[in-house]
Enzyme design. Structure first.
Site, PDB file in Angstrom:
ATOM      1  N   CYS A  82       0.840  -1.194   0.000  1.00  0.00           N
ATOM      2  CA  CYS A  82       0.000   0.000   0.000  1.00  0.00           C
ATOM      3  C   CYS A  82       0.874   1.241   0.000  1.00  0.00           C
ATOM      4  CB  CYS A  82      -0.935  -0.005   1.213  1.00  0.00           C
ATOM      5  SG  CYS A  82      -1.834   1.539   1.463  1.00  0.00           S
ATOM      6  N   CYS A  85       1.232   4.290   4.678  1.00  0.00           N
ATOM      7  CA  CYS A  85       1.811   4.486   6.011  1.00  0.00           C
ATOM      8  C   CYS A  85       3.290   4.132   5.978  1.00  0.00           C
ATOM      9  CB  CYS A  85       1.073   3.640   7.045  1.00  0.00           C
ATOM     10  SG  CYS A  85      -0.629   4.143   7.320  1.00  0.00           S
ATOM     11  N   CYS A 162      -9.246   1.748   6.743  1.00  0.00           N
ATOM     12  CA  CYS A 162      -7.917   2.339   6.872  1.00  0.00           C
ATOM     13  C   CYS A 162      -7.870   3.029   8.221  1.00  0.00           C
ATOM     14  CB  CYS A 162      -7.640   3.343   5.753  1.00  0.00           C
ATOM     15  SG  CYS A 162      -6.094   4.270   5.974  1.00  0.00           S
ATOM     16  N   GLN A 287      -7.152  21.320   4.821  1.00  0.00           N
ATOM     17  CA  GLN A 287      -6.217  20.380   5.431  1.00  0.00           C
ATOM     18  C   GLN A 287      -6.942  19.124   5.921  1.00  0.00           C
ATOM     19  OE1 GLN A 287      -3.080  20.381   5.333  1.00  0.00           O
ATOM     20  NE2 GLN A 287      -2.235  22.436   5.428  1.00  0.00           N
ATOM     21  N   TYR A 316      -2.519  31.694  -1.854  1.00  0.00           N
ATOM     22  CA  TYR A 316      -2.927  30.281  -1.918  1.00  0.00           C
ATOM     23  C   TYR A 316      -3.910  30.010  -0.769  1.00  0.00           C
ATOM     24  CZ  TYR A 316       1.546  30.174  -4.461  1.00  0.00           C
ATOM     25  OH  TYR A 316       2.600  30.440  -5.302  1.00  0.00           O
ATOM     26  N   GLU A 337      -6.764  33.167  -4.358  1.00  0.00           N
ATOM     27  CA  GLU A 337      -6.868  31.726  -4.641  1.00  0.00           C
ATOM     28  C   GLU A 337      -7.289  31.542  -6.100  1.00  0.00           C
ATOM     29  OE1 GLU A 337      -7.016  27.897  -4.982  1.00  0.00           O
ATOM     30  OE2 GLU A 337      -6.298  28.753  -3.085  1.00  0.00           O
ATOM     31  N   ASP A 386       1.150  29.774   1.586  1.00  0.00           N
ATOM     32  CA  ASP A 386       0.819  28.370   1.834  1.00  0.00           C
ATOM     33  C   ASP A 386       0.700  27.669   0.483  1.00  0.00           C
ATOM     34  OD1 ASP A 386       0.093  25.948   2.872  1.00  0.00           O
ATOM     35  OD2 ASP A 386      -1.827  26.598   3.698  1.00  0.00           O
ATOM     36  N   CYS A 413       4.352  22.300   2.786  1.00  0.00           N
ATOM     37  CA  CYS A 413       4.107  20.860   2.865  1.00  0.00           C
ATOM     38  C   CYS A 413       5.237  20.065   2.233  1.00  0.00           C
ATOM     39  CB  CYS A 413       2.774  20.508   2.191  1.00  0.00           C
ATOM     40  SG  CYS A 413       2.695  20.931   0.436  1.00  0.00           S
TER      41      CYS A 413
END
Length: 463
Positions: A82, A85, A162, A287, A316, A337, A386, A413
């Site tokens: 997968c 994780c 999940c 988020q 953003y 945006e 962002d 991120c």
């Protein structure tokens, strides 16, 4: 040259773990071996499954000496393929340190070794935190299931359950699959381009009673029995407030198309973020970890050191969640945006909250120079950035610098593009504060960061 061949079994000592979840070790002759699921500090037997000029890839066969960092309670039932994780095999305390090290490494590579990286902030909650799920439908003999793409492939693996998502998501997904199978609704096949059901896209508000929106992505203009399915879903799951179809007929990797059809209820969910009530549409960025995102946003507001009369430019901005949470601490807020639906949500969110000092504009935050500041209308005192994973264009950073902006709060991120952009601003003479990693995605290799920058050379730059 190494004489190791494919399918050979070798013993390695694992010294590190990558952000993709691969343990890193070396063979006796020094060849680097990447092995998924191997943990730092353990000795392991691995089967070589891939050989390249620079490294080997192994499959974990046996842990000879377990590491004290290995997680002994794995809640995930999906196969290791997968890949979602990446850190499911290591203890959470070590995961947090690995994420800090990831940020530290990228800053060092960008020539910013003097910048402090704080310990990774987190909420302590590592399961059931995702408020969004994107399942891929797959047909098999005797039924339909909804799962996720195996890492690096378009092969569906796992099932509806999940542990990173709310338990109710798995129940809804299974309900839709069972209904579709009973009604004979076809599943889209990427190779032939035939079939109807592509993805199941779920969003929820925070808390056990948070609203849920069901969005079914189809490769057609309509879904047979859509009304019946929507009625059954909303009757069975009281938290569902809307069922929407998304039309995506393109043979591409993009999940969502541009057309939405509301079958029942409403086409968005309502959530509360940092005290502000928000409307969240399917296409709008929001988020996926509500509580950790609030932690991130509160930290960004503190770093901005707002005094109450500033003009804050939120680039953003998505549905306005970050900017609106700070609106009460500034004189004026402007959000920019590129997604029209998100701007509509932001405007509605401000109106609903009674926030009168905010406006939101539909424009590309990556625009250069006078265009962007012309859209904003006046020089901002503080800018919140962002951006997506690709970071900011150098032209945008140059614009903010040349315009005379005094402070930037950067939410990232992607540590690599964050480091690149910080290095660019540093060369322009900006002083970089301490970088705080924030764990919005427990058990995965992703990490968010937030940092403030102020105009003027810092001590290290003057040396």
């Amino acid at each position: 040259m190494s004489d190791i061949k494919k399918n050979d079994v070798v013993t390695i000592d694992v010294t590190a773990v990558s952000n993709l979840g691969y343990g890193v070790g070396r063979t006796e002759d020094g060849k680097v071996v990447f092995t998924h699921g191997a943990v730092s500090g353990e000795r392991a037997e691995v089967k070589i499954i891939k050989i390249t000029k620079g490294y080997l890839v192994g499959r974990l066969m046996k842990v000879v000496t377990p590491s004290p960092l290995r997680e002994t309670c794995d809640r995930c039932t999906a196969p290791a393929s997968c890949g979602g994780c990446a850190y499911r095999f290591i203890k959470y305390s070590h995961e947090l340190e690995l994420k800090r090290q990831n940020v530290r490494s990228e800053l060092d590579k960008a020539g910013l070794s003097h910048v402090e990286v704080l310990e990774t902030a987190h909420t302590g909650e590592i399961w059931g935190y995702r408020n969004k799920a994107q399942y891929r439908f797959a047909a098999y003999e005797g039924g339909i299931r909804a799962g996720f793409y195996a890492s690096g492939t378009h092969r569906v693996t796992g099932d509806e359950s999940c542990p990173l998502q709310p338990e109710i998501f798995g129940k809804i997904a299974k309900f839709v699959c069972d209904f579709a199978y009973k009604k004979g609704i076809s599943v889209y096949d990427e190779e032939s381009g035939r079939g109807l059901l592509r993805h199941l896209y779920l969003r929820t508000g925070a808390g056990e009673d948070g609203e849920i929106l069901v969005c079914i992505v189809i490769a057609g203009k309509s879904l047979p029995h859509a009304d019946e399915l929507a009625e059954a879903l909303m009757r069975t799951f009281s938290r569902i407030v809307g069922v929407v179809l998304n039309v995506n007929t393109k043979n591409s990797n993009v999940i969502l198309g541009n057309e939405y059809i509301t079958v029942a209820g409403k086409a968005s969910i309502r959530d509360v973020f940092c005290g502000v009530e928000l409307d969240v549409a399917p296409a709008a960025f929001y988020q996926v970890n509500h509580d950790a995102a609030e932690l991130l946003c509160r930290t960004a507001a503190d770093m901005a050191e707002l005094q109450g009369d500033e003009h804050l430019l939120d680039l953003y901005c998505g549905i306005g969640s970050v900017g609106l949470s700070m609106a009460g601490r500034v004189g004026r807020l402007t959000g920019v945006e590129i997604v029209p639906e998100a701007v509509e949500c932001a405007v509605a969110n401000a109106a609903r909250a009674g926030i009168e000092n905010a406006r939101f504009l539909c424009a590309d935050s990556a625009l250069g120079a006078s265009e962007l500041l012309g859209v904003a209308g006046e020089l901002p005192d503080v800018v919140v950035l962002d951006p997506p994973r690709k970071g900011c264009a150098a032209e945008l950073l140059d614009t903010l610098h040349s315009a005379g902006v005094g402070k930037i709060v950067y939410i990232s991120c992607n540590p690599a593009t964050l480091a690149r952009d910080l290095a660019h601003l540093h060369q322009l003479g900006w002083s970089i504060g301490s970088v705080l990693p924030v764990d919005l995605f427990p058990r995965t290799g992703h990490v968010e960061s937030v940092v403030s920058l102020t105009r003027g050379f810092d001590v290290d730059m003057r040396r």
